[in-house]
Design an enzyme around this catalytic site. Structure first.
Site, PDB file in Angstrom:
ATOM      1  N   GLN A   1     -10.164  -3.857  -2.858  1.00  0.00           N
ATOM      2  CA  GLN A   1     -11.411  -3.310  -2.269  1.00  0.00           C
ATOM      3  C   GLN A   1     -12.422  -3.727  -3.301  1.00  0.00           C
ATOM      4  O   GLN A   1     -13.576  -4.076  -3.238  1.00  0.00           O
ATOM      5  CB  GLN A   1     -11.401  -2.017  -2.104  1.00  0.00           C
TER       6      GLN A   1
ATOM      7  N   ARG B   1       0.974  -1.287  -0.237  1.00  0.00           N
ATOM      8  CA  ARG B   1       0.053   0.028  -0.004  1.00  0.00           C
ATOM      9  C   ARG B   1       0.924   1.132   0.034  1.00  0.00           C
ATOM     10  O   ARG B   1       1.725   1.494   1.161  1.00  0.00           O
ATOM     11  CB  ARG B   1      -0.976   0.059   1.094  1.00  0.00           C
TER      12      ARG B   1
ATOM     13  N   CYS C   1     -16.169   1.535   1.100  1.00  0.00           N
ATOM     14  CA  CYS C   1     -15.186   0.754   1.365  1.00  0.00           C
ATOM     15  C   CYS C   1     -14.555   0.875   2.829  1.00  0.00           C
ATOM     16  O   CYS C   1     -13.698   0.010   3.622  1.00  0.00           O
ATOM     17  CB  CYS C   1     -13.881   1.235   0.441  1.00  0.00           C
TER      18      CYS C   1
ATOM     19  N   ASP D   1     -17.270   7.438  -1.154  1.00  0.00           N
ATOM     20  CA  ASP D   1     -15.819   7.118  -0.572  1.00  0.00           C
ATOM     21  C   ASP D   1     -15.777   8.727   0.021  1.00  0.00           C
ATOM     22  O   ASP D   1     -16.384   9.538  -0.281  1.00  0.00           O
ATOM     23  CB  ASP D   1     -15.017   6.802  -1.513  1.00  0.00           C
TER      24      ASP D   1
ATOM     25  N   HIS E   1      -7.674   0.593  -6.271  1.00  0.00           N
ATOM     26  CA  HIS E   1      -7.716  -0.176  -5.285  1.00  0.00           C
ATOM     27  C   HIS E   1      -8.465  -1.349  -5.530  1.00  0.00           C
ATOM     28  O   HIS E   1      -9.451  -1.804  -5.210  1.00  0.00           O
ATOM     29  CB  HIS E   1      -8.465   0.660  -4.035  1.00  0.00           C
TER      30      HIS E   1
ATOM     31  N   ARG F   1     -13.414  -8.506   1.831  1.00  0.00           N
ATOM     32  CA  ARG F   1     -11.781  -8.194   1.602  1.00  0.00           C
ATOM     33  C   ARG F   1     -11.244  -9.624   1.785  1.00  0.00           C
ATOM     34  O   ARG F   1     -10.196  -9.813   1.315  1.00  0.00           O
ATOM     35  CB  ARG F   1     -11.463  -7.042   2.553  1.00  0.00           C
TER      36      ARG F   1
HETATM   37  N1  NVA Z   1      -9.926   6.743  -1.224  1.00  0.00           N
HETATM   38  C1  NVA Z   1      -9.474   6.422   0.135  1.00  0.00           C
HETATM   39  C2  NVA Z   1      -9.865   4.878   0.359  1.00  0.00           C
HETATM   40  C3  NVA Z   1      -9.266   4.288   1.691  1.00  0.00           C
HETATM   41  C4  NVA Z   1      -9.504   2.904   1.739  1.00  0.00           C
HETATM   42  C5  NVA Z   1      -8.160   6.583   0.426  1.00  0.00           C
HETATM   43  O1  NVA Z   1      -7.296   6.441  -0.747  1.00  0.00           O
HETATM   44  O2  NVA Z   1      -7.793   7.212   1.327  1.00  0.00           O
HETATM   45  N1   CP Z   2     -11.132  -0.028   2.785  1.00  0.00           N
HETATM   46  C1   CP Z   2     -10.033  -0.146   3.300  1.00  0.00           C
HETATM   47  O1   CP Z   2      -8.717  -0.310   2.343  1.00  0.00           O
HETATM   48  O2   CP Z   2      -9.632  -0.033   4.600  1.00  0.00           O
HETATM   49  P1   CP Z   2      -8.258   0.264   5.300  1.00  0.00           P
HETATM   50  O3   CP Z   2      -7.604   1.727   4.883  1.00  0.00           O
HETATM   51  O4   CP Z   2      -8.735   0.108   6.794  1.00  0.00           O
HETATM   52  O5   CP Z   2      -7.397  -0.896   4.914  1.00  0.00           O
END
Ligand code: NVA
Ligand code: CP
Length: 307
Positions: free
Chosen positions: A133, A103, A262, A222, A130, A290
């Site tokens: 997800q 990540r 998500c 989101d 993502h 997930r």
């Molecule tokens: N769009 C959000 C998704 C978090 C799971 C982010 O990138 O922070």
């Molecule tokens: N939805 C998601 O990816 O959650 P986290 O940021 O908690 O991993």
């Protein structure tokens, strides 16, 4: 299947169906106490340059459930944070581990990591997409609606990583996809190009949430400010005012319309507490999935089938 899961653009519809079917099977087995040890002696390295709850726990639990081990590497505390080149980290982890989940910010970092490894690399979120997800989202929608093809998926909000993956995943699975986002916050141009080339013209981009939501079978939203955009929060709150999933918007959708998020969610911003709580069972099914979707991805990419 591809060597890695870097983005849904790389997968065929057949690949996605295979992942979803494998996820269904692994979920069934877990619920019925059927145990697999296919990853005995195998290790997944998990690199996190951003925060996480779901991704970290579901990958770690999933790896453990399949008999393997998952190892948490924080970007800051490892040598990555001190500037060790990604291609060196890649070649080192390649010698110790059987898979890498990462990540981070740039999609190019994930692609670079995959180029320098022989083991599978799985994208656990970048600024661009993502994919894990959205595989979980597709799994959840298919569970609730029995099919994906022909359903209308509507996304309200920022044209971010979630929007990018939902557009690609939805269209690849035969869904109609409508998006509503303010000008200046469009999805990635590569995704728009893919969407606009859909031979069946099943993609529409609107500037008002109402236009996008009409006749939807699933509404997804989101956060307005993603990880790494914290300093834009105030400006984004202004830009996204009105881009909220609330009961008025839901009244335009088809009967039985689902809501997916998500998580983490900001009640009172992109979604009201009322809509969130009335769809909580679908949203937490999505969070649970997930685990199952990622177990399927690891199973297919890291040789679970051969064990
Ligand atoms: N769009 C959000 C998704 C978090 C799971 C982010 O990138 O922070
Ligand atoms: N939805 C998601 O990816 O959650 P986290 O940021 O908690 O991993």
């Amino acid at each position: 299947m591809t060597k890695d899961l870097l983005k849904l653009l790389d997968l065929s519809q057949e690949d996605i169906v295979k992942i979803l079917n494998t996820a269904d099977q692994l979920k069934y087995e877990q619920k019925h106490g059927i145990h697999r040890d296919c990853f005995k002696g195998k290790t997944l390295a998990m690199i996190f340059e951003k925060n996480s709850t779901r991704t970290r726990v579901s990958f770690e639990a999933g790896m453990f459930q399949l008999g393997g081990h998952a190892l948490f590497l924080s970007g800051k505390e490892s040598q990555i944070g001190r500037g060790e080149p990604i291609e060196d980290t890649a070649r080192v982890l390649d010698r110790y581990c059987d898979g890498i989940m990462i990540r981070t910010f740039g999609q190019d970092e994930v692609e670079e990591l995959a180029r320098y490894t022989t083991i599978p690399v799985i994208n656990g979120l970048t600024d661009f997409c993502h994919p894990c997800q959205v595989l979980a989202d597709l799994l959840t929608i298919r569970e609730h609606k029995a099919v994906l093809e022909g359903l209308k998926l509507c996304y309200i909000g920022d044209g971010n990583n979630m929007a990018n993956s939902l557009i690609v995943g939805g269209l690849k699975m035969g869904m109609t996809v409508s998006i509503a986002c303010p000008q200046g916050y469009d999805p990635d141009p590569r995704v728009l190009e893919f969407a606009k080339s859909d031979p069946a013209h099943r993609f529409e981009l609107f500037r008002t949430p109402q236009e996008a939501a009409v006749g939807a079978d699933v509404v997804v939203t989101d956060v307005w400010a993603s990880m790494g955009q914290e300093q834009e929060r105030a400006e984004r709150q202004k830009a996204f005012a009105g881009y909220q999933v609330n009961s008025e918007l839901m009244s335009l959708t088809n009967p039985g319309c689902m809501v997916q998020h998500c998580l983490p969610a900001h009640r009172g911003e992109e979604i009201t507490a009322e809509v969130f709580e009335s769809h909580a069972s679908e949203i937490f099914d999505e969070a649970e999935n997930r685990l199952h979707a990622q177990k399927a991805v690891m199973y297919l990419l890291m040789g679970g089938e051969q064990a």
